[in-house]
Design a protein around this motif. Sequence first.
Motif, PDB file in Angstrom:
ATOM      1  N   LEU A   1     -46.850  53.600   2.610  1.00 40.88           N
ATOM      2  CA  LEU A   1     -45.680  54.353   2.170  1.00 40.88           C
ATOM      3  C   LEU A   1     -44.713  54.459   3.340  1.00 40.88           C
ATOM      4  CD1 LEU A   1     -44.187  56.090   0.034  1.00 40.88           C
ATOM      5  CD2 LEU A   1     -45.366  58.085   1.009  1.00 40.88           C
TER       6      LEU A   1
ATOM      7  N   GLU B   1     -44.363  50.969  -0.743  1.00 38.89           N
ATOM      8  CA  GLU B   1     -43.429  51.797  -1.504  1.00 38.89           C
ATOM      9  C   GLU B   1     -42.571  52.574  -0.520  1.00 38.89           C
ATOM     10  OE1 GLU B   1     -45.209  54.157  -4.579  1.00 38.89           O
ATOM     11  OE2 GLU B   1     -46.669  52.598  -5.071  1.00 38.89           O
TER      12      GLU B   1
ATOM     13  N   SER C   1     -40.028  56.086   0.148  1.00 38.21           N
ATOM     14  CA  SER C   1     -39.466  57.381  -0.214  1.00 38.21           C
ATOM     15  C   SER C   1     -38.302  57.651   0.728  1.00 38.21           C
ATOM     16  CB  SER C   1     -40.509  58.498  -0.088  1.00 38.21           C
ATOM     17  OG  SER C   1     -41.487  58.393  -1.109  1.00 38.21           O
TER      18      SER C   1
ATOM     19  N   THR D   1     -44.922  62.064  -3.854  1.00 42.07           N
ATOM     20  CA  THR D   1     -45.596  60.774  -3.996  1.00 42.07           C
ATOM     21  C   THR D   1     -47.016  60.834  -3.434  1.00 42.07           C
ATOM     22  OG1 THR D   1     -43.500  59.565  -3.880  1.00 42.07           O
ATOM     23  CG2 THR D   1     -45.500  58.328  -3.373  1.00 42.07           C
TER      24      THR D   1
ATOM     25  N   SER E   1     -50.573  59.671  -5.397  1.00 42.34           N
ATOM     26  CA  SER E   1     -51.012  58.306  -5.121  1.00 42.34           C
ATOM     27  C   SER E   1     -51.785  58.284  -3.813  1.00 42.34           C
ATOM     28  CB  SER E   1     -49.819  57.346  -5.042  1.00 42.34           C
ATOM     29  OG  SER E   1     -49.111  57.294  -6.267  1.00 42.34           O
TER      30      SER E   1
END
Length: 260
Positions: free
Chosen positions: A41, A65, A67, A76, A80
């Motif tokens: 992330l 991913e 953010s 998030t 996850s």
Amino acid sequence: MTSQPEYPKVPLSDAGSAGVSATADEVLRERSSEPAGHRILIVEDDVSLGKFLSRALKLKLFAVEISLDGEAAWDTLQNSIYDLVILDLNLPRMDGMELLRRVRQDQPALRVLVLTARNRTEDLVLALEQGADDCLIKPFSFLELLARVRGLLRRGPPSAASSSKLGDLSIDREQHRVVRGQRTIDLTPREFAILECLMDNAGKAVSRRTLLRDVWNISFDPTTNIVDVYMKYLRDKIDIEGEVKLLRTVRGVGYVLRND
């Protein structure tokens, strides 16, 4: 003799305003050597930098991913599972230091690489004291970032405790045994895997997407109700009449194992 092609540096517009030094060849080299499966992330409010890092890391076969602010990242992380977080400190809506503090309290085993333009020694020391595993100052070389990411991931996840307990429910991973109170509960391998996932995240909602990925190893499919079907099987065995209900449904999110 054929001359070797020259690869341009990644333009600043692609690498973000903080600056990244990398060539196209550096990003692509040894692409197939990275083991698949690690999830990263990126928490970065600089959109161009975040996109560059995402593209470059995906070429190395990481699942990535992004953010754009601290609050979104926290949400998030609640729903996850990731192997590593690349965290900027100057974030809107929740400062990176506050997000780091929360992550360390909630997920102490999650590895965090702080990526920041703050270059004062005091800031770096504070980030490390708050629980960061490593820090990298902007501007930075992508190859150095990649080396640090790989180094953190090589540490591997901490081995899970062989047994866990919530209330009067206990699970023994080595013996594949589940006991609640005075009764032994027989679970199928799939049911046991679901319970393991819920126990590892006790008190925190686990999404259907996460269960599909971690238990069935498949991508999210909004048309399937397989998670709900197996959750009913598990609930019928875990929570019998007269006992405190441990397995709860979190409407619109998934399921949680909680003793309160």
